[in-house]
Motif scaffolding. Structure first.
Motif, PDB file in Angstrom:
ATOM      1  N   LYS A 122      35.794  40.672  44.837  1.00 16.41           N
ATOM      2  CA  LYS A 122      36.749  39.572  44.694  1.00 16.41           C
ATOM      3  C   LYS A 122      36.221  38.478  43.756  1.00 16.41           C
ATOM      4  CE  LYS A 122      40.012  37.112  47.630  1.00 16.41           C
ATOM      5  NZ  LYS A 122      40.357  36.743  49.021  1.00 16.41           N
ATOM      6  N   TRP A 123      34.909  38.385  43.629  1.00 11.89           N
ATOM      7  CA  TRP A 123      34.292  37.349  42.799  1.00 11.89           C
ATOM      8  C   TRP A 123      34.569  37.549  41.316  1.00 11.89           C
ATOM      9  CZ3 TRP A 123      30.898  40.228  39.925  1.00 11.89           C
ATOM     10  CH2 TRP A 123      30.427  41.406  40.505  1.00 11.89           C
ATOM     11  N   LEU A 124      35.099  38.710  40.934  1.00 11.80           N
ATOM     12  CA  LEU A 124      35.451  38.942  39.531  1.00 11.80           C
ATOM     13  C   LEU A 124      36.641  38.091  39.086  1.00 11.80           C
ATOM     14  CD1 LEU A 124      35.085  42.828  39.300  1.00 11.80           C
ATOM     15  CD2 LEU A 124      33.626  41.127  38.191  1.00 11.80           C
ATOM     16  N   ASN A 125      37.403  37.588  40.057  1.00  7.34           N
ATOM     17  CA  ASN A 125      38.559  36.744  39.735  1.00  7.34           C
ATOM     18  C   ASN A 125      38.155  35.357  39.236  1.00  7.34           C
ATOM     19  OD1 ASN A 125      40.945  38.424  40.574  1.00  7.34           O
ATOM     20  ND2 ASN A 125      39.816  38.437  42.502  1.00  7.34           N
ATOM     21  N   ASP A 126      36.874  35.006  39.394  1.00  2.75           N
ATOM     22  CA  ASP A 126      36.412  33.682  38.958  1.00  2.75           C
ATOM     23  C   ASP A 126      36.289  33.579  37.440  1.00  2.75           C
ATOM     24  OD1 ASP A 126      36.274  33.000  41.600  1.00  2.75           O
ATOM     25  OD2 ASP A 126      34.115  33.379  41.783  1.00  2.75           O
ATOM     26  N   VAL A 127      36.280  34.715  36.748  1.00  2.00           N
ATOM     27  CA  VAL A 127      36.086  34.696  35.297  1.00  2.00           C
ATOM     28  C   VAL A 127      37.354  35.166  34.591  1.00  2.00           C
ATOM     29  CG1 VAL A 127      33.624  35.130  35.570  1.00  2.00           C
ATOM     30  CG2 VAL A 127      35.162  37.047  35.191  1.00  2.00           C
ATOM     31  N   ALA A 128      37.417  34.945  33.279  1.00  2.53           N
ATOM     32  CA  ALA A 128      38.593  35.312  32.491  1.00  2.53           C
ATOM     33  C   ALA A 128      38.725  36.831  32.404  1.00  2.53           C
ATOM     34  CB  ALA A 128      38.496  34.709  31.098  1.00  2.53           C
ATOM     35  N   ASN A 129      39.901  37.319  32.733  1.00  2.38           N
ATOM     36  CA  ASN A 129      40.139  38.765  32.701  1.00  2.38           C
ATOM     37  C   ASN A 129      40.038  39.327  31.283  1.00  2.38           C
ATOM     38  OD1 ASN A 129      40.980  41.193  34.206  1.00  2.38           O
ATOM     39  ND2 ASN A 129      42.772  41.101  32.878  1.00  2.38           N
TER      40      ASN A 129
END
Length: 380
Positions: free
Chosen positions: A67-74
């Motif tokens: 879920k922590w991947l949502n903190d950065v720009a896709n």
């Protein structure tokens, strides 16, 4: 014509944390996709394309584990997938080796950005996806706003705790200037970086490595390396990771970076001054640098001079300014040929710093003699 730029960024502490998150997440996606490709290969399944890897990111983000991947720009994560896809294409065409996993300690701290969402907001701030406005400083001028200067392949990197953004900008080819005149010859060396001859004018560009500042940095570097060697030797572990040793390594890296910046800046200054002479053409020797470096007495001095970098910069700057760039063959006797009568002095040795013609008795510095001969190459 495409020009590359590298600009210093000044993020706040909150922005710096987010930038580091982008680097870590991009490295994770790179390693995750390589691992997934290897599993598919073992199961004899179809190889994933760049688009397949980009689609997989969406499903990964839905998992609470990632879920922590949502903190950065896709867009940065998708750019990593496209880069990996290009690397696999080159590997399948036998143009590069198989893509490797990126180590947290050894890999370059960098991540890509989306071109159409990255732009200069004004003379102080640049807008970047997810991070919003980042402060920057540069002497270059760009068009501001979303419809301003288009940045090609922008990337943010961290070098010795300093943040930079690198990108390319496409320009129209420059119009040829009519006031160019004369041929300019350049002789490269170790004693002096370069000696030029243009329309009877001789210019000498000294060796920056002999300056007081560079000698002090060289001594400082040797001191830090000795300190690191003592700390490493006195450690009980095979590979020491003590905080004191890491601090010394950080000082070594910063000193290396400072020396590298001084040399790069000096080469830019010299090449710009040569270009401003407005010559019709620039003539240089095609040096066999890989063979010259094998000489143990000259190898360090040659590496510190960065002659290959000098030639590369002269080449593209001549192209930008519509100046003819010529590299004569490496066996052309520019130093042994008399610039007055044209006689070749085969007995001239490397230690002979003054050229004395055995036929006409003409005496001149050998490097100046070489520069004069190069300037009249194929003109006589």
């Amino acid at each position: 014509m495409i020009k590359g730029y590298k600009i210093r960024l000044y993020p706040t502490k909150e922005q710096e944390i987010l930038l580091n998150k982008h680097i870590d997440c991009c490295r994770f996606i790179w390693n995750f996709m390589i691992n997934r490709q290897q599993l598919l290969h073992k199961e004899n399944k179809k190889h994933m394309s760049s688009n397949d890897m980009c689609k997989l990111i969406t499903s990964i983000k839905k998992d609470d584990k990632y879920k922590w991947l949502n903190d950065v720009a896709n867009c940065s994560l998708q750019s990593v997938c496209r880069d990996l896809g290009s690397t696999y294409s080159l590997f399948f065409n036998k143009k590069c080796s198989y893509p490797k996993f990126k180590s947290k300690k050894k890999s370059k701290r960098t991540f890509p950005l989306r071109s159409d969402k990255t732009y200069f907001r004004n003379e102080k701030y640049i807008t970047i996806p997810k991070i919003k406005e980042l402060k920057y400083k540069t002497d270059f001028t760009f068009k501001y706003g979303l419809n301003g200067t288009k940045l090609l392949n922008p990337r943010i990197s961290n070098i010795n705790n300093k943040w930079f953004i690198s990108f390319s900008v496409e320009y129209d080819n420059q119009v040829s200037i009519d006031n160019k005149n004369g041929s300019l010859g350049i002789d490269l060396g170790v004693k002096e970086l370069a000696i030029t001859y243009h329309n009877g004018e001789i210019k000498k560009f000294h060796n920056i490595n002999k300056s007081y500042k560079m000698k002090m940095l060289e001594n400082k570097l040797k001191h830090y390396q000795r300190v690191a060697a003592r700390k490493y030797r006195n450690s009980d572990k095979k590979v020491s990771t003590s905080n004191n040793l890491l601090k010394v390594y950080d000082k070594i890296n910063k000193t290396y970076q400072k020396m590298n910046n001084i040399r790069t800046n000096y080469i830019h200054q010299v090449t710009n001054e040569i270009i401003l002479c407005n010559a019709n053409r620039v003539v240089m020797e095609d040096l066999a640098l890989s063979n010259m470096i094998k000489n143990k007495h000259l190898s360090k001095a040659l590496k510190d001079q960065r002659l290959y970098d000098f030639i590369k910069k002269m080449k593209y700057k001549c192209e930008w300014n519509n100046i003819e760039f010529i590299q004569v063959g490496r066996f052309y006797p520019s130093s042994k040929t008399c610039s007055k009568c044209g006689n070749i002095h085969n007995g001239l040795k490397l230690k002979d710093r003054t050229f004395i013609c055995p036929t006409c008795g003409f005496s001149i510095d050998r490097d100046i003699n070489a520069a004069i001969n190069l300037s009249v190459y194929n003109l006589k």
